[in-house]
Design a protein around this motif. Structure first.
Motif, PDB file in Angstrom:
ATOM      1  N   LEU A 192      42.286  48.430  30.527  1.00 25.41           N
ATOM      2  CA  LEU A 192      43.239  47.862  31.479  1.00 25.41           C
ATOM      3  C   LEU A 192      44.340  48.868  31.798  1.00 25.41           C
ATOM      4  CD1 LEU A 192      44.168  45.284  33.015  1.00 25.41           C
ATOM      5  CD2 LEU A 192      45.426  44.650  30.941  1.00 25.41           C
ATOM      6  N   THR A 222      38.954  44.032  37.262  1.00 26.47           N
ATOM      7  CA  THR A 222      39.342  42.992  36.303  1.00 26.47           C
ATOM      8  C   THR A 222      38.731  43.303  34.949  1.00 26.47           C
ATOM      9  OG1 THR A 222      39.356  41.329  38.066  1.00 26.47           O
ATOM     10  CG2 THR A 222      39.383  40.519  35.805  1.00 26.47           C
ATOM     11  N   VAL A 223      39.548  43.277  33.915  1.00 27.07           N
ATOM     12  CA  VAL A 223      39.079  43.422  32.532  1.00 27.07           C
ATOM     13  C   VAL A 223      39.097  42.040  31.896  1.00 27.07           C
ATOM     14  CG1 VAL A 223      39.509  44.451  30.273  1.00 27.07           C
ATOM     15  CG2 VAL A 223      39.927  45.791  32.357  1.00 27.07           C
ATOM     16  N   HIS A 224      37.949  41.641  31.353  1.00 24.97           N
ATOM     17  CA  HIS A 224      37.797  40.315  30.741  1.00 24.97           C
ATOM     18  C   HIS A 224      37.746  40.458  29.224  1.00 24.97           C
ATOM     19  CE1 HIS A 224      36.653  38.460  34.655  1.00 24.97           C
ATOM     20  NE2 HIS A 224      36.142  39.657  34.891  1.00 24.97           N
ATOM     21  N   LEU A 279      49.292  40.322  26.438  1.00 22.26           N
ATOM     22  CA  LEU A 279      48.968  40.702  27.812  1.00 22.26           C
ATOM     23  C   LEU A 279      50.077  40.262  28.775  1.00 22.26           C
ATOM     24  CD1 LEU A 279      45.170  39.824  27.756  1.00 22.26           C
ATOM     25  CD2 LEU A 279      46.090  42.079  28.335  1.00 22.26           C
ATOM     26  N   TRP A 335      43.523  40.994  34.577  1.00 28.87           N
ATOM     27  CA  TRP A 335      42.902  40.642  33.314  1.00 28.87           C
ATOM     28  C   TRP A 335      42.680  39.141  33.245  1.00 28.87           C
ATOM     29  CZ3 TRP A 335      45.880  37.215  30.600  1.00 28.87           C
ATOM     30  CH2 TRP A 335      47.266  37.239  30.833  1.00 28.87           C
TER      31      TRP A 335
END
Length: 234
Positions: free
Chosen positions: A40, A47-49, A65, A78
């Motif tokens: 990230l 998008t980071v999941h 976060l 995220w």
């Protein structure tokens, strides 16, 4: 923002192997989310999941976060998902299923669980352009056999030695011409004693299994020994 992230050598190597930009990166079994946070931070994906099944870990991660990335002026977003990896919500988050690129990272779990998770994901999302980075903690040969059976090709692989234990990292995808090898093809550097030690450890492991008359692993032993032979004559 000065938010330091300290990762293990394994996670650092996985981060190094993620070179191109993706629409979605899924950090599965993310634990404290160190890999996803690093991705990230450098905007490796739109998008980071973060995916795990432990609510208390994810609550803390989500708080972190929000604190450090809540107001980021960045294209990267995220999401946190408290769910089993077999239930990844690709359909819900994917705006362009035919073109959005997904990288699914499964690291730090056993080989048999890795195979189980991969089976479910490939079954559910067979038409999606998926890439995987896998780093099982054991049963590497079985994982490689599975990848071959599902016709996944090799993008890259690496061997990392951490705390005197070898970890094999595989970056694979569908529609990739380079085949996966059951014993590894690109990761070995036999100028490093640690790589030789890892190979000898694999051979000894299957030699112990071979003592059981009900098992037949001689072909596996020969494949690893052939690596030694090629190394000795090169």
């Amino acid at each position: 923002m000065n938010y330091q992230i300290k990762m293990s050598r394994r996670l650092q190597q996985i981060d190094t192997m993620i070179g191109q930009s993706y629409q979605h990166i899924w950090d599965c079994c993310c634990d404290h989310g160190l890999l996803g946070l690093t991705l990230l931070k450098r905007q490796a994906a739109d998008t980071v999941h973060f995916v795990d099944i432990v609510p208390v870990l994810l609550r803390q991660l989500e708080d972190d976060l929000k604190t450090h990335y809540g107001q980021m002026q960045s294209k990267s977003r995220w999401q946190v998902h408290c769910t089993d990896v077999i239930n990844l919500p690709l359909v819900e988050v994917c705006e362009n299923p035919d073109s959005d690129k997904h990288l699914i990272v499964i690291a730090g779990v056993g080989g048999e669980l890795t195979i189980s998770l991969m089976t479910a994901i490939l079954s559910r999302f067979s038409n999606y352009p998926l890439e995987f980075i896998l780093c099982p903690v054991h049963h590497n040969y079985k994982v490689r056999e599975f990848l071959i059976s599902r016709q996944l090709g090799l993008i890259a692989e690496s061997l990392i030695i951490e705390n005197k234990r070898g970890y094999e990292i595989l970056h694979v995808a569908q529609n990739v011409a380079d085949p996966v090898s059951t014993v590894g093809s690109k990761m070995w550097d036999f100028s490093q004693q640690a790589h030789l030690d890892h190979l000898h450890k694999n051979i000894k492991h299957y030699q112990r299994i071979a003592k059981n008359p009900l098992t037949n692993v001689q072909a596996i032993i020969h494949q690893y020994q052939n690596l030694l032979h090629r190394q000795s004559v090169s």
